[in-house]
Design an enzyme around this catalytic site. Structure first.
Site, PDB file in Angstrom:
ATOM      1  N   LYS A 245       9.765-100.427 -82.471  1.00 43.36           N
ATOM      2  CA  LYS A 245       9.104-101.559 -81.808  1.00 43.36           C
ATOM      3  C   LYS A 245       8.303-100.990 -80.524  1.00 43.36           C
ATOM      4  O   LYS A 245       7.575-100.158 -80.316  1.00 43.36           O
ATOM      5  CB  LYS A 245       9.872-102.730 -81.551  1.00 43.36           C
ATOM      6  CG  LYS A 245      10.805-103.058 -82.802  1.00 43.36           C
ATOM      7  CD  LYS A 245       9.891-103.615 -84.001  1.00 43.36           C
ATOM      8  CE  LYS A 245      10.879-103.340 -85.415  1.00 43.36           C
ATOM      9  NZ  LYS A 245      12.021-103.962 -85.442  1.00 43.36           N
TER      10      LYS A 245
ATOM     11  N   TYR B 110      18.472-110.157 -85.900  1.00 44.52           N
ATOM     12  CA  TYR B 110      17.516-109.494 -86.770  1.00 44.52           C
ATOM     13  C   TYR B 110      18.307-109.711 -88.241  1.00 44.52           C
ATOM     14  O   TYR B 110      19.219-109.425 -88.395  1.00 44.52           O
ATOM     15  CB  TYR B 110      17.139-108.099 -86.342  1.00 44.52           C
ATOM     16  CG  TYR B 110      16.245-107.446 -87.507  1.00 44.52           C
ATOM     17  CD1 TYR B 110      14.990-107.686 -87.510  1.00 44.52           C
ATOM     18  CD2 TYR B 110      16.981-106.365 -88.317  1.00 44.52           C
ATOM     19  CE1 TYR B 110      14.146-106.835 -88.269  1.00 44.52           C
ATOM     20  CE2 TYR B 110      16.122-105.639 -89.126  1.00 44.52           C
ATOM     21  CZ  TYR B 110      14.571-105.963 -88.901  1.00 44.52           C
ATOM     22  OH  TYR B 110      13.904-105.137 -90.025  1.00 44.52           O
TER      23      TYR B 110
ATOM     24  N   ASP C   3      21.498-105.665 -78.610  1.00 38.35           N
ATOM     25  CA  ASP C   3      20.319-105.410 -79.505  1.00 38.35           C
ATOM     26  C   ASP C   3      19.110-105.799 -78.499  1.00 38.35           C
ATOM     27  O   ASP C   3      18.849-106.749 -78.116  1.00 38.35           O
ATOM     28  CB  ASP C   3      19.983-105.969 -80.997  1.00 38.35           C
ATOM     29  CG  ASP C   3      18.940-105.552 -81.494  1.00 38.35           C
ATOM     30  OD1 ASP C   3      17.706-104.982 -80.816  1.00 38.35           O
ATOM     31  OD2 ASP C   3      18.927-105.716 -82.590  1.00 38.35           O
TER      32      ASP C   3
ATOM     33  N   ARG D 110      21.289 -82.238 -87.732  1.00 38.59           N
ATOM     34  CA  ARG D 110      21.995 -83.555 -87.936  1.00 38.59           C
ATOM     35  C   ARG D 110      22.931 -83.617 -86.636  1.00 38.59           C
ATOM     36  O   ARG D 110      23.267 -84.833 -86.208  1.00 38.59           O
ATOM     37  CB  ARG D 110      22.824 -83.689 -89.061  1.00 38.59           C
ATOM     38  CG  ARG D 110      23.166 -85.102 -89.522  1.00 38.59           C
ATOM     39  CD  ARG D 110      24.207 -85.303 -90.672  1.00 38.59           C
ATOM     40  NE  ARG D 110      25.370 -84.845 -90.758  1.00 38.59           N
ATOM     41  CZ  ARG D 110      25.872 -83.789 -91.107  1.00 38.59           C
ATOM     42  NH1 ARG D 110      25.152 -82.929 -92.211  1.00 38.59           N
ATOM     43  NH2 ARG D 110      27.172 -83.326 -91.008  1.00 38.59           N
TER      44      ARG D 110
END
Ligand SMILES: *Cc1c(COP(=O)(O)O)cnc(C)c1O
Length: 393
Positions: A208, A111, A183, A58
């Site tokens: 994407k 988004y 973004d 992590r």
């Protein structure tokens, strides 16, 4: 080798890469949750930061690190952080820069979930928010308050293809000590480098273009300076939105062809946009490469290409959109974008169908809007697919 000096294509292949003890030419998947210490002292040194050894996945992992260094090189940033999804990246940004009583300025056409999570979760912690058209710099100036801490922008915005002048917006924000997060999912670093234009942090849905094969979900943050990098990484670690090593391996594999994929899809998109603009059943086409695009000059200034995303409006509105969706055969009816396959989507009848018409229109989603994510198929097949479907309207 200093990979920062390499050209973009060479960075795609080599940045972040290392050769392990077996000489593996490709980044291995270190599929482990934890790492063994050599002895007690080594354990203590890893925790204090004296030694660079790995501790726990992590926190960091060698496979994930390769991807993070590659992304940092591609965006000209100090450091990259890979996350489980684009939304994990979005919420990590909000968690880092917003607190009780602080104000966020967010682009109105970002988004959907990047907005919804503010309304459903962050407002209850006392965060204030203004959603504005960030392409309007005067409006941006007027919206700034004493407690504004973060400016969150998508350019081109989703799904309106509206651009924001990143350089100007960053200058305005920085006068007020406001962090600027862009973004950059719609462009990828191949088409736009927001950190070079003045932004503090770049965000990606790796799902994407960067992974590019529609087979994983992932996200990333790239910070321009060390301080932002450190606080964002700390948030990622505490919130637990880390990426998995196997997921990182997939993205490392996918990103290598980013430039050639975008070149091909972009060349298809330009031809399709021109075809649609001439079509009698099409009301309007928004594609940054078209001369008719109102921000064509800004696109030329801040982007290295016009991208692969097209929005267009159909005569006949909602019903025409439904027919087009039911009649296309090659383009896949799906949300998402940036993969090798062409996707088509009619927000009013699909993704935004549950929103009130008024709210939809306020976010720039009219009844007739169709979103088209161009893939790398043969352009003649894609045009024929649209032609036969448009005939049915
Ligand atoms: C898809 C997308 C996101 C969210 O990313 P996920 O990987 O789906 O969590 C954020 N921003 C933009 C512009 C997107 O297209």
């Amino acid at each position: 080798m200093d990979t920062k000096k390499l050209g973009f294509n060479s960075k795609l292949i080599h940045s972040g890469d290392f050769i392990d003890e077996f000489g593996s030419a490709v980044t291995p998947i270190y599929q482990t949750s934890t790492f063994s210490f050599k002895n007690a002292q080594h354990g203590a040194d890893c925790f204090s930061g004296k030694s660079k050894g790995y501790i726990y996945t992590r926190i960091s992992n060698p496979t994930i690190n390769v991807l993070e260094e590659k992304l940092a090189d591609l965006e000209n940033g100090f450091g990259g952080i890979a996350l489980a999804s684009g939304m994990a990246a979005v919420t990590t940004v909000y968690m880092t820069y917003l607190s009780h009583g602080s104000h966020l300025i967010c682009g109105s056409a970002v988004y959907g979930p990047s907005r919804s999570v503010i309304d459903s979760h962050f407002i209850k912690f006392g965060v204030e928010v203004s959603y504005i058209d960030t392409s309007d710099i005067e409006l941006l100036k007027k919206t700034i308050r004493n407690n504004t801490k973060l400016l969150f922008i998508e350019s081109p915005a989703n799904p309106t293809i509206q651009l924001t002048d990143i350089k100007k917006a960053s200058e305005v924000a920085h006068k007020h000590d406001i962090k600027v997060v862009i973004d950059n999912t719609f462009c990828s670093p191949y088409l736009q480098k927001p950190l070079d234009l003045g932004a503090d942090v770049v965000l990606h849905s790796l799902t994407k273009f960067i992974n590019g094969h529609a087979d994983i979900v992932g996200g990333a943050l790239i910070a321009k300076n060390e301080n932002d990098y450190n606080i964002l990484r700390k948030t990622m670690n505490y919130m637990g939105g880390n990426m998995d090593p196997h997921q990182a391996y997939m993205v490392i594999r996918g990103v290598k062809t980013l430039a050639i994929r975008i070149e091909r899809a972009q060349s298809n998109a330009a031809k399709i946009a021109e075809y649609l603009e001439e079509h009698p059943k099409v009301l309007w086409v928004k594609y940054p490469g078209l001369k008719s695009f109102e921000q064509h000059e800004l696109a030329k200034q801040q982007m290295f290409g016009f991208g692969t995303m097209i929005s267009f409006g159909l005569k006949g509105g909602l019903e025409a959109g439904r027919i087009l969706m039911d009649e296309v055969k090659l383009a896949i009816l799906a949300v998402s974008l940036g993969g090798v396959e062409t996707l088509i989507q009619h927000p009013a009848s699909m993704t935004h169908a549950s929103m009130s018409r008024e709210d939809r229109i306020k976010s720039g989603i009219s009844d007739e809007l169709v979103r088209y994510s161009t893939g790398i198929e043969d352009v003649n097949d894609l045009i024929y697919d649209l032609k036969q479907a448009l005939e049915k309207i």
